[in-house]
Design a protein around this motif. Sequence first.
Motif: not given
Length: 416
Positions: A27-31, A124-129, A153-154, A187-190
């Motif tokens: 979900i984080i990667a998708m958003v 860069g700090t909140a991505s799929f990496g 894929a997400a 902000l869902m990521v938090v």
Amino acid sequence: MSSLSPSRPLGIVSAVPLPLIIVAGCIIAMVTFGARSSAGLFLLPITEDLGWSREGFAMALAIQNLVWGIAQPIAGGFADRFGTARTLAVGALIYAAGLFLWSITPSVDLFMLSGGVMMGIGIGTASFGIVMAAFGRAVPAEKRSFVFGIATAASSMGQFLFAPLGQAFISNFGWQTALVLLALIILMVVPLSTMLRGRTHTPPGDADMPFMQALAKALGHGSYRLLVIGFFVCGFHLAFITVHFPAFLVQCGLTPEASSWALGLIGLFNVAGSLLAGWLGDRLPKQILLSVIYFLRAIGTAAFLMLPITEMSAYIYAATLGMLWLATVPLTAGLVSLFFGPRYMGMLYGVAFLSHQIGSFFGVWLGGLSFDLTGSYDLVWYLGILIGLFSAAVHIPIKEGKAPAFNAPPAAVKAI
């Protein structure tokens, strides 16, 4: 003697079940990727409303890509050492702030700060990496490429969902409100980041060394250097198309809605492409798969430009490109993990991704510059074909296998 004790766990020190880790990470990667991939939809409304040049808009997003790349290895090293959850949460806050400030930015110079520097740090700090670094320590080596494919894929599903969603926000509420709505979604990521809490430990059989020493040894590994060079081309392709493809299709006579759906189709078809690449990466040589992907990108783009550009041909090209879009990511991440193990995954994948983002910088900026100087994107399309063929050749000599410098000394392994 290694400092690793027999009781120290490999991977996350957490009671969170693996399925929840994967779901939250996806979900984080998708958003985070989805919101960023809709940036090209804002090019026409913002430049027309505020009178900016396309080069100015493109330069801000080029800076975003470059800052994203610089932030990625730093954030990856921070996550490796101090934990994934706090890294993702801080990144999401910066990302959302950048989107909000972009919505009230009156000039290109300030856009370079908000949409460029701030969003670049946040992505860069909140991505799929960072998500893949968490996945890499949570799953066994033989399954990592497939799990990396799930995360990729997400991300692609995010592009599919956010392209029409972003266009709907712009059409119904205007581009400023659309950016605020995207900031709120980020902000869902938090809260989701708490599911990925933990940090990586050195597994038995791997060398344990300071991070800068690990970086120096990694850069001395020939196959890693080739992988880093090839990833530059991936960034060039993705960034140019993400930002300029919708405007290019409008120039060819398509509607903005059709252009947004073409961009979304890339993301939809890359769900299958990423999963297939991750599955094949656990069974076939990853470097050969990467070579084939870059070759097919070049051939597919050449065919698209040679034929009449219609709504149907745009959709077919988008679907074809989608199968190859982020399919490079699970294979590249899988090779980094194979070369060096999970201990330094966040940092060393981040270094490869920095090369990717330098390519992104040039893809975005040269697209805008080419259009402003010539009135078309032809030069950048042709350049993308040539460097795609170059990257296909670069990946062939890469050798799968553990980098010798990252094997623990025999005495240390025996002591474990």
